[in-house]
Design a protein around this motif. Structure first.
Motif, short mmCIF file in Angstrom:
data_model
loop_
_atom_site.label_atom_id
_atom_site.label_comp_id
_atom_site.label_asym_id
_atom_site.label_seq_id
_atom_site.Cartn_x
_atom_site.Cartn_y
_atom_site.Cartn_z
N UNK A 232 0.90 -1.90 -0.14
CA UNK A 232 0.52 -0.04 -0.26
C UNK A 232 0.81 1.05 0.54
N UNK A 233 1.92 1.21 0.24
CA UNK A 233 3.05 2.54 0.58
C UNK A 233 2.85 2.70 -0.92
N UNK A 234 2.69 2.41 -1.98
CA UNK A 234 3.32 2.27 -3.06
C UNK A 234 1.86 2.52 -4.47
N UNK A 235 1.48 2.94 -3.03
CA UNK A 235 -0.48 3.11 -3.49
C UNK A 235 -0.20 3.99 -4.81
N UNK A 236 0.38 5.22 -4.35
CA UNK A 236 0.44 7.21 -5.28
C UNK A 236 0.95 6.38 -6.40
N UNK A 237 2.01 5.50 -6.45
CA UNK A 237 2.66 5.34 -7.62
C UNK A 237 2.00 4.60 -9.27
N UNK A 257 -8.25 -2.03 -10.36
CA UNK A 257 -7.59 -1.59 -8.91
C UNK A 257 -8.07 -1.58 -7.69
N UNK A 258 -7.70 -2.24 -6.67
CA UNK A 258 -8.54 -2.37 -5.58
C UNK A 258 -7.52 -2.07 -4.25
N UNK A 259 -7.78 -1.34 -2.81
CA UNK A 259 -6.87 -1.16 -2.51
C UNK A 259 -8.07 -2.18 -1.34
N UNK A 260 -6.55 -2.84 -0.47
CA UNK A 260 -7.44 -3.30 0.18
C UNK A 260 -6.87 -4.13 1.06
N UNK A 261 -6.90 -4.53 2.01
CA UNK A 261 -5.88 -4.97 3.08
C UNK A 261 -6.09 -6.93 2.88
N UNK A 262 -4.28 -7.68 2.95
CA UNK A 262 -4.47 -9.12 2.98
C UNK A 262 -4.83 -10.26 3.78
N UNK A 265 -3.38 -9.58 6.85
CA UNK A 265 -2.97 -8.60 7.23
C UNK A 265 -2.61 -7.09 6.98
N UNK A 266 -2.15 -6.93 5.52
CA UNK A 266 -1.04 -6.20 5.61
C UNK A 266 -1.77 -5.67 4.15
N UNK A 267 -1.43 -4.34 4.31
CA UNK A 267 -2.54 -2.99 3.49
C UNK A 267 -2.09 -2.87 2.05
N UNK A 268 -2.85 -3.56 1.31
CA UNK A 268 -1.99 -3.84 -0.58
C UNK A 268 -3.19 -3.28 -1.39
N UNK A 269 -2.48 -2.51 -2.46
CA UNK A 269 -3.22 -2.36 -3.85
C UNK A 269 -2.49 -2.82 -4.93
N UNK A 270 -3.82 -4.11 -5.77
CA UNK A 270 -3.99 -4.79 -6.25
C UNK A 270 -4.24 -4.05 -8.02
N UNK A 271 -2.95 -5.07 -9.24
CA UNK A 271 -4.15 -4.61 -9.79
C UNK A 271 -4.40 -6.04 -10.72
N UNK A 272 -5.66 -5.42 -10.87
CA UNK A 272 -6.24 -7.15 -11.72
C UNK A 272 -6.83 -6.92 -13.82
#
Ligand SMILES: Cc1cc2nc3c(=O)[nH]c(=O)nc-3n(C[C@H](O)[C@H](O)[C@H](O)COP(=O)(O)OP(=O)(O)OC[C@H]3O[C@@H](n4cnc5c(N)ncnc54)[C@H](O)[C@@H]3O)c2cc1C
Length: 467
Positions: A232-237, A257-262, A265-272
Motif C-alpha cells: 500500500x505504501x506504493x499506492x500513489x505510484x 485496481x483495488x486497495x484492500x487488506x490481504x 493483514x497487510x494493506x495492499x494495492x492490487x492490479x487485476x
C-alpha cells in the motif's frame, strides 16, 4: 396456523389461510411462511446488515409458479420482492411484509452453440451461466463473482471483465420473458415488446419478473488474467500507473485496481488485469504491467475464463454487514487519486476496500439510445465497500465510507444503479439514468406496473417522481 403479515405501511393483519394453502398446492417449488423451519435461512441475503421479515417466500421452479405467486400477492394486497442471486447491496431481494418471489430454482442454462445464444432461467448465477456457456468455448459479459445473480446484474447494466470487448451484460440481452404485475407472460425483444427490452437493459426489476434471459455469446478463453499485488505504501505510484495504462489500453484488456487488506493483514494495492484475446498478444500487452514495481506477487496466468470469473469469490462471502457507496468518475486526476490514498490510510476495518473499474471500449461504442443504462462515457467506476466483523465498528466504517464518497463528489458523474446500497436515497436512481431516460422509464413503468407492485428495487415510480 394463521399467518400474520406485518409491514410498515399496513400494520399487522392475518393472511388468508385458504389462499396460502392454494398457493402451496399450485407451486412446483416450496412456499416458506414464518412458521416454516427454512424461513429464517431463506430470508437472509448477501448483505448481513439486511434483516427483514417477508410475509412468505415462494420458491419458484417455473414460469407458472411465478404467475401463481404474483397472482396470490395481488389478491392478498401484498407487495412483491424479487430474488435472483440475493446480491443487491441494498438488500432489495427481501422486504418486510412482502411476498418474495425467489427464482433460485429457475437456474437452468441452455446453450445453442450454432446460434451463439444462451437461454437462462431468471434465478441463474454467473457461475452456472459461465460453466454452461464455456462448455462450448463461449461466454458473454457477466459479473466478477460467480455467486451473483444474472438477473439483478443484467437488469441494472452489468459490468465485467469482457465489457470492453462485448459491451455490458445488458447489451448482450437479446430477448426475455417477463411476468407482469397483472400476471401476464410477455416477451421482450424481437417478436415482442421492443420498448420493454430497452427498459430491461439497465432499468432494473421495475417492470416485472424476468423468468428467462436470452443472451448473445462470443468465443472466449482461455484468458490471461490474475492479480498483481503491491504494498500500500506504493499506492500513489501504482494508481497513477493504473490511470496511464488504462488511458491507452486496447479493448481486449480489462484492468481493475483495488486497495484492500490481504488475508495476512497487510494493506495492499492490487492490479487485476484480464486479457481477452490471443495469449501471445496478452503476454505482450501485460509485460510492462507485470514488470512495474515490481509487484510483491504476480499471480497472472493463462487460465480458463471460468477460473478468472471465480478468482475473487473467497473475498466476497455472504452474510457480513456491508455499507457500499459508489460514483461513476469522469477521470482520475492526481487530486482524486490522492484523496483515495489518504482515505485508505484511515480505513476502519481490514475487510473494507476501495475498487476502481475501468470502463470504455465497447461500453462506449454501443449506441446510447439502445438501453436504459446511460453513463456510457464514464471512464471509471468507483466502489467504496465497507464491511466489518464486529458491530462496534459499524458507525466508524459507515462514516469512513460517507466521508470518502463526499470527498469524491467533485470527480463524479452519476452512479451505476447496481452499486446503490442501503444508504442511498431515491434521487440517486434518477442520477443513474439522467432526466430523459428516467421519464421514459417512468412511462414504461406506468404501462406495466401502474400500482408499483414491484417497488423493492432501484425504484422508478410510475409517476416519475423521486419522492
Ligand atoms: C459480491 C458482489 C459482486 C458484484 N459484482 C458485480 C460485477 O462484477 N458487476 C456488476 O455489474 N455488478 C456487480 N455487483 C452488483 C450486482 O450487479 C447487484 O448487486 C445485482 O443486483 C445483483 O443481482 P442479484 O440477482 O444477485 O441480486 P438480488 O438481490 O437477488 O436482486 C436485486 C434486484 O434485482 C431485481 N431482480 C433480480 N433478478 C430479477 C429477475 N429475474 N426479474 C426481475 N427482477 C430481478 C430485483 O429488483 C431485485 O430486487 C456485485 C454485487 C456483489 C454483492
Amino acid at each position: 396456523m394463521a399467518i400474520t403479515v406485518s409491514s410498515p405501511g399496513t400494520g399487522s393483519r392475518p393472511l388468508d389461510t385458504e389462499a396460502v394453502r392454494a398457493l402451496r398446492t399450485a407451486l412446483r417449488g416450496e412456499l416458506l411462511t414464518p412458521d416454516h423451519a427454512g424461513y429464517d435461512g431463506a430470508r437472509r441475503v448477501w448483505n448481513g446488515m439486511v434483516d427483514r421479515r417477508p410475509a412468505a417466500i415462494a420458491h419458484c421452479a417455473e414460469t407458472a409458479d411465478v404467475v401463481a405467486a404474483v397472482g396470490f400477492a395481488r389478491a392478498q394486497g401484498l407487495p412483491v420482492a424479487v430474488r435472483g442471486g440475493g446480491h443487491s447491496a441494498a438488500g432489495h431481494a427481501v422486504a418486510d411484509g412482502a411476498l418474495v418471489v425467489d427464482l433460485s430454482p429457475m437456474n437452468d442454462v441452455q446453450v445453442d452453440p450454432g446460434a451463439r445464444l444462451a437461454r437462462a432461467g431468471g434465478g441463474a448465477t454467473w457461475g452456472r451461466f459461465d460453466a454452461a456457456t464455456q462448455a462450448h468455448g463461449l461466454a458473454t459479459t457477466g459479473g466478477a463473482i460467480s455467486t451473483t445473480g444474472i438477473g439483478g446484474l443484467t437488469l441494472g447494466g452489468g459490468l465485467g471483465y469482457l465489457m470492453r470487448s462485448y459491451g455490458l451484460a445488458c447489451d448482450n440481452l437479446a430477448a426475455a420473458e417477463v411476468v407482469t404485475a397483472d400476471g401476464r407472460v410477455v416477451e421482450a425483444g424481437e417478436g415482442g415488446d421492443a420498448e420493454l427490452l430497452w427498459g430491461l437493459r439497465g432499468g432494473g426489476g421495475n417492470f416485472g419478473v424476468v423468468t428467462r434471459f436470452d443472451f448473445r455469446l462470443h468465443p472466449v478463453g482461455p484468458v490471461l488474467g490474475g492479480m498483481l499485488v503491491h504494498p500500500a505504501e506504493r499506492a500513489p505510484e501504482v494508481l497513477r500507473f493504473y490511470r496511464d495504462v488504462t488511458q491507452l489500453a486496447p479493448d481486449a484488456l480489462s484492468l481493475f485496481v483495488a486497495l484492500l487488506t490481504s488475508p495476512e493483514g497487510m494493506p495492499i494495492v492490487a492490479l487485476i488485469p484480464v486479457y481477452n484475446g490471443p495469449i501471445e498478444d496478452g503476454e505482450r500487452v501485460l509485460a510492462p504491467i507485470r514488470a512495474f514495481g515490481p509487484p510483491l506477487a504476480d499471480q497472472v496466468a493463462v487460465m480458463p475464463y471460468t477460473a478468472v470469473q471465480s478468482m475473487l469469490d473467497a473475498g466476497f462471502p455472504s452474510g457480513l454487514p456491508v455499507y457500499w457507496r459508489s460514483h461513476f468518475l469522469n477521470g482520475i486526476g492526481d487530486d482524486a487519486l490522492d484523496t483515495i490514498v489518504a482515505a485508505f490510510g484511515r480505513i476502519g476495518s481490514p475487510l473494507s476496500a476501495v475498487l476502481i473499474e475501468h470502463l470504455g471500449g465497447a461500453v462506449g461504442h454501443v449506441d446510447r439510445d439502445s438501453s436504459a443504462f446511460d453513463h456510457r462515457d464514464a471512464e471509471y467506476n468507483l466502489a467504496i465497500i465497507s464491511r466489518w466483523p464486529d458491530p462496534a465498528m459499524a458507525d466508524g466504517c459507515i462514516a469512513w465510507t460517507r466521508d470518502l464518497w463526499d470527498a469524491m463528489q467533485p470527480h463524479a458523474r452519476g452512479v451505476y444503479v447496481n452499486y446503490l446500497g442501503v444508504g442511498d436515497t431515491p434521487d440517486r436512481v434518477r442520477a443513474a439514468y439522467g432526466d430523459a431516460k428516467y421519464q421514459r422509464l417512468a412511462a414504461l413503468k406506468a404501462r406495466y406496473d401502474p400500482a408499483n407492485v414491484f417497488r423493492f428495487n432501484q425504484n422508478i415510480p410510475p409517476s416519475g417522481d423521486t419522492g
